[in-house]
Design a protein around this motif. Structure first.
Motif, PDB file in Angstrom:
ATOM      1  N   ASP A  66       0.808  -1.221   0.000  1.00 41.24           N
ATOM      2  CA  ASP A  66       0.000   0.000   0.000  1.00 41.24           C
ATOM      3  C   ASP A  66       0.841   1.272   0.000  1.00 41.24           C
ATOM      4  O   ASP A  66       0.297   2.370  -0.103  1.00 41.24           O
ATOM      5  CB  ASP A  66      -0.970  -0.002   1.192  1.00 41.24           C
ATOM      6  CG  ASP A  66      -0.240  -0.048   2.531  1.00 41.24           C
ATOM      7  OD1 ASP A  66      -0.845   0.333   3.534  1.00 41.24           O
ATOM      8  OD2 ASP A  66       0.933  -0.474   2.551  1.00 41.24           O
ATOM      9  N   SER A  67       2.151   1.163   0.097  1.00 46.10           N
ATOM     10  CA  SER A  67       3.014   2.345   0.042  1.00 46.10           C
ATOM     11  C   SER A  67       3.451   2.592  -1.391  1.00 46.10           C
ATOM     12  O   SER A  67       4.093   1.730  -2.012  1.00 46.10           O
ATOM     13  CB  SER A  67       4.248   2.151   0.933  1.00 46.10           C
ATOM     14  OG  SER A  67       5.224   3.141   0.651  1.00 46.10           O
ATOM     15  N   GLU A 120      -7.814  -7.159  -1.220  1.00 47.03           N
ATOM     16  CA  GLU A 120      -8.859  -7.668  -2.105  1.00 47.03           C
ATOM     17  C   GLU A 120      -8.378  -7.685  -3.562  1.00 47.03           C
ATOM     18  O   GLU A 120      -8.652  -8.625  -4.317  1.00 47.03           O
ATOM     19  CB  GLU A 120     -10.127  -6.819  -1.954  1.00 47.03           C
ATOM     20  CG  GLU A 120     -10.799  -6.993  -0.595  1.00 47.03           C
ATOM     21  CD  GLU A 120     -12.065  -6.154  -0.477  1.00 47.03           C
ATOM     22  OE1 GLU A 120     -12.367  -5.381  -1.411  1.00 47.03           O
ATOM     23  OE2 GLU A 120     -12.747  -6.269   0.565  1.00 47.03           O
ATOM     24  N   GLU A 121      -7.657  -6.629  -3.977  1.00 49.99           N
ATOM     25  CA  GLU A 121      -7.101  -6.611  -5.326  1.00 49.99           C
ATOM     26  C   GLU A 121      -6.080  -7.730  -5.498  1.00 49.99           C
ATOM     27  O   GLU A 121      -5.994  -8.358  -6.558  1.00 49.99           O
ATOM     28  CB  GLU A 121      -6.453  -5.261  -5.629  1.00 49.99           C
ATOM     29  CG  GLU A 121      -7.431  -4.127  -5.852  1.00 49.99           C
ATOM     30  CD  GLU A 121      -6.733  -2.860  -6.302  1.00 49.99           C
ATOM     31  OE1 GLU A 121      -5.544  -2.924  -6.667  1.00 49.99           O
ATOM     32  OE2 GLU A 121      -7.365  -1.802  -6.268  1.00 49.99           O
ATOM     33  N   PRO A 165      -4.495  -2.936   3.453  1.00 45.51           N
ATOM     34  CA  PRO A 165      -5.872  -2.482   3.657  1.00 45.51           C
ATOM     35  C   PRO A 165      -6.867  -3.541   3.174  1.00 45.51           C
ATOM     36  O   PRO A 165      -6.561  -4.348   2.299  1.00 45.51           O
ATOM     37  CB  PRO A 165      -5.961  -1.207   2.797  1.00 45.51           C
ATOM     38  CG  PRO A 165      -4.551  -0.810   2.513  1.00 45.51           C
ATOM     39  CD  PRO A 165      -3.742  -2.061   2.520  1.00 45.51           C
ATOM     40  N   LYS A 166      -8.057  -3.521   3.760  1.00 44.51           N
ATOM     41  CA  LYS A 166      -9.206  -4.354   3.390  1.00 44.51           C
ATOM     42  C   LYS A 166      -9.028  -5.828   3.758  1.00 44.51           C
ATOM     43  O   LYS A 166      -9.953  -6.462   4.259  1.00 44.51           O
ATOM     44  CB  LYS A 166      -9.540  -4.216   1.896  1.00 44.51           C
ATOM     45  CG  LYS A 166      -9.935  -2.810   1.482  1.00 44.51           C
ATOM     46  CD  LYS A 166     -10.350  -2.761   0.013  1.00 44.51           C
ATOM     47  CE  LYS A 166     -10.768  -1.355  -0.378  1.00 44.51           C
ATOM     48  NZ  LYS A 166     -11.142  -1.256  -1.808  1.00 44.51           N
ATOM     49  N   LEU A 167      -7.846  -6.403   3.479  1.00 42.66           N
ATOM     50  CA  LEU A 167      -7.605  -7.807   3.777  1.00 42.66           C
ATOM     51  C   LEU A 167      -6.101  -7.969   3.995  1.00 42.66           C
ATOM     52  O   LEU A 167      -5.316  -7.760   3.069  1.00 42.66           O
ATOM     53  CB  LEU A 167      -8.072  -8.691   2.600  1.00 42.66           C
ATOM     54  CG  LEU A 167      -8.176 -10.185   2.837  1.00 42.66           C
ATOM     55  CD1 LEU A 167      -9.263 -10.498   3.869  1.00 42.66           C
ATOM     56  CD2 LEU A 167      -8.504 -10.909   1.529  1.00 42.66           C
ATOM     57  N   VAL A 220      -1.968 -12.207   5.799  1.00 45.17           N
ATOM     58  CA  VAL A 220      -2.208 -13.540   6.341  1.00 45.17           C
ATOM     59  C   VAL A 220      -3.585 -14.053   5.931  1.00 45.17           C
ATOM     60  O   VAL A 220      -3.742 -15.180   5.446  1.00 45.17           O
ATOM     61  CB  VAL A 220      -2.067 -13.520   7.878  1.00 45.17           C
ATOM     62  CG1 VAL A 220      -2.546 -14.844   8.475  1.00 45.17           C
ATOM     63  CG2 VAL A 220      -0.622 -13.263   8.269  1.00 45.17           C
ATOM     64  N   ASP A 221      -4.617 -13.214   6.137  1.00 47.62           N
ATOM     65  CA  ASP A 221      -5.975 -13.637   5.776  1.00 47.62           C
ATOM     66  C   ASP A 221      -6.121 -13.811   4.267  1.00 47.62           C
ATOM     67  O   ASP A 221      -6.821 -14.723   3.798  1.00 47.62           O
ATOM     68  CB  ASP A 221      -6.996 -12.610   6.282  1.00 47.62           C
ATOM     69  CG  ASP A 221      -7.073 -12.581   7.807  1.00 47.62           C
ATOM     70  OD1 ASP A 221      -7.500 -11.551   8.356  1.00 47.62           O
ATOM     71  OD2 ASP A 221      -6.704 -13.597   8.422  1.00 47.62           O
ATOM     72  N   LEU A 222      -5.478 -12.926   3.506  1.00 47.42           N
ATOM     73  CA  LEU A 222      -5.504 -13.027   2.044  1.00 47.42           C
ATOM     74  C   LEU A 222      -4.938 -14.371   1.600  1.00 47.42           C
ATOM     75  O   LEU A 222      -5.541 -15.091   0.783  1.00 47.42           O
ATOM     76  CB  LEU A 222      -4.701 -11.872   1.445  1.00 47.42           C
ATOM     77  CG  LEU A 222      -3.924 -12.080   0.145  1.00 47.42           C
ATOM     78  CD1 LEU A 222      -4.862 -12.335  -1.009  1.00 47.42           C
ATOM     79  CD2 LEU A 222      -3.053 -10.873  -0.142  1.00 47.42           C
ATOM     80  N   LEU A 223      -3.790 -14.759   2.137  1.00 52.63           N
ATOM     81  CA  LEU A 223      -3.157 -16.007   1.739  1.00 52.63           C
ATOM     82  C   LEU A 223      -3.983 -17.210   2.174  1.00 52.63           C
ATOM     83  O   LEU A 223      -4.142 -18.178   1.424  1.00 52.63           O
ATOM     84  CB  LEU A 223      -1.740 -16.078   2.334  1.00 52.63           C
ATOM     85  CG  LEU A 223      -0.901 -17.304   1.968  1.00 52.63           C
ATOM     86  CD1 LEU A 223      -0.852 -17.495   0.461  1.00 52.63           C
ATOM     87  CD2 LEU A 223       0.502 -17.168   2.536  1.00 52.63           C
TER      88      LEU A 223
END
Length: 619
Positions: free
Chosen positions: A31-32, A57-58, A78-80, A83-86
């Motif tokens: 995000d940076s 999410e992207e 952001p958003k996810l 860890v949760d994304l993976l």
């Protein structure tokens, strides 16, 4: 670099660049904007293809849609978060190829607190970023040589350690990345050549480097699908000669029934499945006549594709198609329905009923909201209520008309109804429209098209029957014999269909006919059991039977009973015979008898048929 860097959508995030042949596909979820610019700059300069996303999410959408070799994921996205994304991606990935997952974070301790999920990461790179560390890691994954001693690759099965938190890597077990081009495809022979979709099609479409008509299919063994695709997006396969006859090898698992091989579900050692598919396609392509291989007619291409794939044309339910079906072929269903329908009418395809769909009279879509609606105003805002019958005064009305508070009171005689069965009953239900207050016991059925919004009453809706299709014997004979087959079945012949030495002999016969009136007849001989006999006895024995049949025929023509001389010429799928001093009309009455006599003594029945052409048919 600038902090005002604008993040582009994933589909547009990769600018054109000169990508090295060994460059990796890398996803950066960060995000940076400054970190994005830095990572993309150093990796792009090394020849890698880099996609940038700025939230979880992207990143999840990108991983679902493409195959990556490396995924650099920020922990606090952001958003996810990373860890949760993976965890979510791995839960739905099944056996599809996986990249090497690298966690990028300044909070290593926070990441390690997720003991169950952090173990899915292959590496951790702490912030602030060390550019050399990223390059070293990517070089290791890509197997590049020429690194300096301080960045040399570690021994197989170990992981490079970072100076700030070397213990972080010791707490995460190694998981080997299941990358297709290093696993399943690596077990395939090195002499196989593939086109990659969409990369090769974006680079080569319209360029001089694209294979020409003579080598379109022959120069390649298959097409690797490396991103999510649809039949519409694969339209380019039908625009270049031969590419529609190559097997589609799906590396991302999103092609569904369009794929000839779903490589995302194959084990690492299952490269033989791909090799067997390639060999089957190759053998069946070789059986096609050159007319078919070079044809630009879509119907010919469709028949050839069905034949080469060894699969019938099968429909599948699909909410993504306006027609509500897709076929197991890289053509849009509306095109398949139109072309296959015509071919079935002409006897080239055999239809098999699949489903009857309702269709919109405006746009042809089969995607509807089917609803109960008011017969008066067509509103679907309906309320169902019990219908009451008061025995004493015989009044009948919806239950709502009887309700006064918690009691039932007849609106006609004002008497309270206390006992069901003795005071009243409920003989049925009534439907009341909340828009126009019309009541009915049977609402209408209406169809609202989800594509164009058109409304159609149930008794006026159109239907369309959808079929699966398989090749008929007529289609197979046409594919193997080329355009000359149509000439045979329609009793029409073109000089371009004939062997050259036969054309020379025909010209001489025509000259004699014009000068002296000497008649002649040209015979085209077809063997209906050709494919069956080749399978049973082999091509060599079948060829011998054909030769003996022609010899027997020649001997019959030489007898006093027929009194004609014959010149025979072997064709690819048909044989030809030129009869001098023969009335073609007289000969047509003798063909059945001659076929039976010429077939005597053969090992098997060839089921020969003879079409007769005279001077009037040819000139």
């Amino acid at each position: 670099m600038t902090a005002l860097h604008q993040i582009k959508p994933i589909a547009d995030s990769t600018e054109p660049m000169d990508i090295k042949s060994d460059g990796l596909r890398i996803l950066v979820a960060e995000d940076s904007s400054i970190t994005q610019d830095l990572i993309k700059l150093v990796l792009s300069q090394r020849g890698h293809l880099v996609d940038i996303v700025d939230d979880g999410e992207e990143a999840l959408r990108a991983l679902r849609g493409k195959i990556y070799d490396v995924a650099l994921l920020d922990y606090h996205l952001p958003k996810l978060d990373g860890v949760d994304l993976l965890a979510q991606f791995l839960s739905e990935a099944g056996n599809r190829p996986l990249p090497c997952f690298v966690a990028v974070t300044g909070d290593v301790e926070g990441l390690l607190a997720h003991r169950s999920n952090c173990e899915h990461f292959d590496r951790i790179i702490p912030k602030p970023l060390n550019v050399e560390e990223i390059l070293s890691l990517v070089d290791e994954i890509g197997g590049k040589e020429g690194l300096g001693p301080e960045q040399g690759k570690t021994a197989e099965g170990t992981r490079p350690k970072t100076d700030p938190q070397p213990e972080a890597f010791e707490q995460i077990p190694t998981r080997k990345s299941n990358r297709v081009h290093h696993s399943v495809l690596s077990s395939i022979g090195s002499d196989c050549h593939f086109l990659r979709w969409p990369a090769d099609f974006q680079d080569k479409a319209g360029s001089e480097g694209w294979p020409d008509a003579d080598e379109g299919a022959g120069a390649y063994d298959g097409i690797l699908i490396e991103e999510a695709a649809t039949a519409a997006s694969l339209d380019s396969l039908w625009q270049r000669p031969g590419l529609h006859l190559l097997p589609l090898i799906d590396l991302v698992g999103g092609l569904g029934p369009l794929a000839d091989v779903d490589a995302s579900k194959l084990a690492v050692t299952a490269g033989n499945v791909i090799e067997e598919t390639i060999e089957r396609f190759h053998q069946r392509r070789n059986a096609l006549h050159r007319d078919i291989l070079m044809s630009k007619v879509l119907a010919d291409k469709l028949l050839a594709r069905i034949y080469v794939s060894s699969r019938p044309l099968e429909p599948f339910y699909s909410y993504q198609s306006l027609e509500a079906v897709i076929y197991n072929i890289s053509l849009e269903s509306r095109i398949v329905l139109e072309e296959a329908g015509k071919l079935a009418e002409n006897g080239f395809l055999k239809p098999a009923f699949f489903e009857r769909f309702h269709t919109c009279g405006g746009c042809g879509s089969s995607q509807f909201n089917v609803r109960e609606e008011c017969p008066t105003c067509r509103s679907s805002n309906l309320h169902e209520d019990n219908y009451l019958h008061h025995f004493k005064c015989a009044h009948q009305a919806p239950e709502a008309d009887f309700m006064q508070g918690d009691e039932l009171v007849c609106p006609k005689c004002r008497q309270r109804l206390l006992h069901f069965g003795s005071d009243y009953d409920k003989p049925g239900t009534v439907i009341t429209c909340q828009s126009c207050h019309h009541s009915t016991s049977e609402p209408n059925i209406g169809f609202v098209c989800l594509a164009c919004g058109a409304h159609t009453d149930g008794d006026a809706i159109r239907t369309r029957d959808v079929f699966g299709f398989s090749l008929t014997d007529k289609a197979v004979d046409f594919l193997r014999a080329g355009q000359s087959y149509l000439g045979f079945t329609e009793n029409v012949l073109k000089f371009s269909d004939l062997p050259l030495d036969l054309v020379v002999a025909l010209n001489e016969a025509a000259r004699q006919f014009n000068e002296t009136g000497t008649p002649f007849a040209l015979l085209e001989i077809r063997y209906d059991r050709a494919r069956e006999l080749e399978r049973e006895h082999g091509p060599r024995l079948f060829r011998k039977m054909r030769e003996q049949f022609l010899e027997n025929l020649r001997n019959l023509f030489a007898t006093a009973q027929v009194g004609a001389t014959m010149k025979s010429v072997r064709g690819h799928s048909f044989d030809f015979a030129l009869l001098h001093q023969t009335d073609p009309d007289r000969f047509k009455t003798m063909t059945n008898d001659l076929i039976a006599r010429a077939g005597q003594g053969l090992r098997d029945d060839l089921k020969a048929r003879i079409a007769v052409f005279g001077p009037g048919d040819l000139f």
